[in-house]
Design a protein around this motif. Structure first.
Motif, PDB file in Angstrom:
ATOM      1  N   THR A 169      30.903  34.078  40.186  1.00  0.00           N
ATOM      2  CA  THR A 169      30.832  32.705  39.163  1.00  0.00           C
ATOM      3  C   THR A 169      31.718  33.468  37.643  1.00  0.00           C
ATOM      4  N   ASP A 170      32.764  32.561  36.973  1.00  0.00           N
ATOM      5  CA  ASP A 170      33.593  32.920  36.153  1.00  0.00           C
ATOM      6  C   ASP A 170      32.995  33.769  35.043  1.00  0.00           C
ATOM      7  N   ARG A 171      31.269  33.429  34.659  1.00  0.00           N
ATOM      8  CA  ARG A 171      30.408  33.457  33.671  1.00  0.00           C
ATOM      9  C   ARG A 171      30.033  34.858  34.312  1.00  0.00           C
ATOM     10  N   GLU A 172      29.655  35.141  35.524  1.00  0.00           N
ATOM     11  CA  GLU A 172      28.612  36.416  35.544  1.00  0.00           C
ATOM     12  C   GLU A 172      30.088  37.317  35.512  1.00  0.00           C
ATOM     13  N   ALA A 173      31.540  37.319  36.578  1.00  0.00           N
ATOM     14  CA  ALA A 173      32.534  38.117  35.847  1.00  0.00           C
ATOM     15  C   ALA A 173      32.274  38.882  34.257  1.00  0.00           C
ATOM     16  N   GLN A 174      32.491  37.842  33.293  1.00  0.00           N
ATOM     17  CA  GLN A 174      33.110  37.345  32.534  1.00  0.00           C
ATOM     18  C   GLN A 174      31.701  38.634  31.449  1.00  0.00           C
ATOM     19  N   ILE A 175      30.575  38.357  32.543  1.00  0.00           N
ATOM     20  CA  ILE A 175      29.149  39.621  31.639  1.00  0.00           C
ATOM     21  C   ILE A 175      29.369  40.890  32.336  1.00  0.00           C
ATOM     22  N   LEU A 176      29.245  40.978  33.235  1.00  0.00           N
ATOM     23  CA  LEU A 176      29.508  42.122  34.608  1.00  0.00           C
ATOM     24  C   LEU A 176      31.020  43.042  34.334  1.00  0.00           C
ATOM     25  N   MET A 177      31.781  41.972  34.688  1.00  0.00           N
ATOM     26  CA  MET A 177      33.282  43.478  34.365  1.00  0.00           C
ATOM     27  C   MET A 177      33.075  44.260  33.211  1.00  0.00           C
ATOM     28  N   PRO A 178      33.136  43.875  31.828  1.00  0.00           N
ATOM     29  CA  PRO A 178      33.510  44.445  30.721  1.00  0.00           C
ATOM     30  C   PRO A 178      32.328  45.681  30.883  1.00  0.00           C
ATOM     31  N   ASN A 179      31.211  45.742  31.356  1.00  0.00           N
ATOM     32  CA  ASN A 179      29.635  46.465  31.450  1.00  0.00           C
ATOM     33  C   ASN A 179      30.772  47.496  32.194  1.00  0.00           C
ATOM     34  N   ILE A 180      30.873  47.255  33.268  1.00  0.00           N
ATOM     35  CA  ILE A 180      31.246  48.132  35.159  1.00  0.00           C
ATOM     36  C   ILE A 180      31.877  48.893  33.737  1.00  0.00           C
ATOM     37  N   LEU A 181      33.538  48.551  33.021  1.00  0.00           N
ATOM     38  CA  LEU A 181      34.431  48.934  32.913  1.00  0.00           C
ATOM     39  C   LEU A 181      34.184  50.053  31.984  1.00  0.00           C
ATOM     40  N   THR A 189      34.555  43.920  43.156  1.00  0.00           N
ATOM     41  CA  THR A 189      35.019  42.707  42.280  1.00  0.00           C
ATOM     42  C   THR A 189      35.961  42.136  42.885  1.00  0.00           C
ATOM     43  N   LEU A 190      36.845  43.002  42.435  1.00  0.00           N
ATOM     44  CA  LEU A 190      38.460  41.651  42.658  1.00  0.00           C
ATOM     45  C   LEU A 190      38.082  41.476  44.607  1.00  0.00           C
ATOM     46  N   ALA A 191      37.323  41.832  44.759  1.00  0.00           N
ATOM     47  CA  ALA A 191      38.004  41.124  46.303  1.00  0.00           C
ATOM     48  C   ALA A 191      36.781  39.684  46.558  1.00  0.00           C
ATOM     49  N   VAL A 192      36.360  39.479  45.913  1.00  0.00           N
ATOM     50  CA  VAL A 192      35.029  37.857  45.516  1.00  0.00           C
ATOM     51  C   VAL A 192      36.400  37.262  44.245  1.00  0.00           C
ATOM     52  N   HIS A 193      36.209  37.480  43.762  1.00  0.00           N
ATOM     53  CA  HIS A 193      36.336  36.947  42.388  1.00  0.00           C
ATOM     54  C   HIS A 193      38.495  36.626  42.715  1.00  0.00           C
ATOM     55  N   PRO A 194      38.575  36.123  42.084  1.00  0.00           N
ATOM     56  CA  PRO A 194      40.321  35.700  41.704  1.00  0.00           C
ATOM     57  C   PRO A 194      40.766  36.476  40.535  1.00  0.00           C
ATOM     58  N   LYS A 195      41.859  37.176  41.811  1.00  0.00           N
ATOM     59  CA  LYS A 195      41.898  38.729  40.357  1.00  0.00           C
ATOM     60  C   LYS A 195      43.213  38.301  39.176  1.00  0.00           C
ATOM     61  N   ALA A 196      43.126  36.934  39.202  1.00  0.00           N
ATOM     62  CA  ALA A 196      44.591  35.812  38.271  1.00  0.00           C
ATOM     63  C   ALA A 196      43.349  36.148  37.288  1.00  0.00           C
ATOM     64  N   LEU A 226      40.988  37.539  36.614  1.00  0.00           N
ATOM     65  CA  LEU A 226      40.091  38.827  36.095  1.00  0.00           C
ATOM     66  C   LEU A 226      41.172  39.852  35.893  1.00  0.00           C
ATOM     67  N   LEU A 227      42.270  39.576  35.043  1.00  0.00           N
ATOM     68  CA  LEU A 227      43.043  40.434  34.615  1.00  0.00           C
ATOM     69  C   LEU A 227      43.138  40.418  32.975  1.00  0.00           C
ATOM     70  N   PRO A 228      42.723  39.291  32.612  1.00  0.00           N
ATOM     71  CA  PRO A 228      42.452  39.863  30.936  1.00  0.00           C
ATOM     72  C   PRO A 228      41.222  39.997  30.909  1.00  0.00           C
ATOM     73  N   ILE A 229      40.502  40.670  31.125  1.00  0.00           N
ATOM     74  CA  ILE A 229      39.483  41.234  31.231  1.00  0.00           C
ATOM     75  C   ILE A 229      39.468  42.917  31.244  1.00  0.00           C
TER      76      ILE A 229
END
Length: 193
Positions: free
Chosen positions: A9-21, A42-49, A51-54
């Motif tokens: 989900t967008d919310r999960e990506a917004q929480i997980l990706m900055p921490n993973i990065l 994550t790039l495989a399970v969430h739209p790349k566009a 994830l780009l801002p994150i």
């Protein structure tokens, strides 16, 4: 999640990706590699566009290892839509081009490869306009890296990175025949022993 087909989900990506990065800049190599693998998944399970801002936010990290990982993530996320988004966003493109002239070798290599990857999804005039802001010696480095990249077949361009990675080895570089099987490209001559 990828095997089951559940998207992030967008919310999960917004929480997980900055921490993973941020964790991708860890001192221990095994931790860094694990975080990079998570980014690829994550790039495989969430739209790349989405994830780009994150990923672009990851370029602002003080840790150069995290910046290099974020840049590699952007490079892996580049497809037709992401390339068009980057071409329209002068601010994001400037951030990437600035890192081509970075002192840190990993960041510079990742940025050069990312810009070279953009060339696969743009016409020559647009790509030339994009790299025009770079110094001439860096333009040449980016152009030589772009020349070394193999154009992706049309079928692979529409696949996500995960789908292309999980494609059988025998199918890579092959074209789909009318019977549904894979056939070698017509331009390849048989090898004589």
């Amino acid at each position: 999640m990828e095997a089951v087909g559940l998207p992030l989900t967008d919310r999960e990506a917004q929480i997980l990706m900055p921490n993973i990065l941020e964790r991708s800049g860890h001192n221990i190599a095994a931790v860094r590699e694990g975080m990079e693998a998570l980014i690829r998944q994550t790039l495989a399970v969430h739209p790349k566009a989405k994830l780009l801002p994150i990923l672009m936010q990851g370029l602002l990290s003080k840790n150069k290892r995290s910046v290099a990982c974020a840049m590699r993530g952007i490079g892996e996320a580049v497809d037709k839509n992401v390339a068009a988004t980057l071409a329209r966003s002068q601010k994001d493109l400037a951030s990437i081009l600035k890192l081509v002239d970075e002192k840190d070798a990993d960041v510079k290599k990742a940025a050069t490869n990312t810009v070279a990857t953009l060339s696969l999804f743009m016409d020559n005039a647009t790509f030339g306009r994009i790299i025009k802001g770079l110094p001439p010696n860096l333009q040449q480095v980016v152009r030589s890296a772009a020349a070394k990249m193999v154009p992706m077949p049309a079928a692979t361009m529409s696949m996500s990175a995960g789908e292309a990675q999980h494609q059988p080895t025998s199918a890579r570089g092959m074209t789909r025949s009318q019977s549904g099987g894979f056939a070698p490209p017509a331009a390849v001559a048989p090898v004589k022993a």
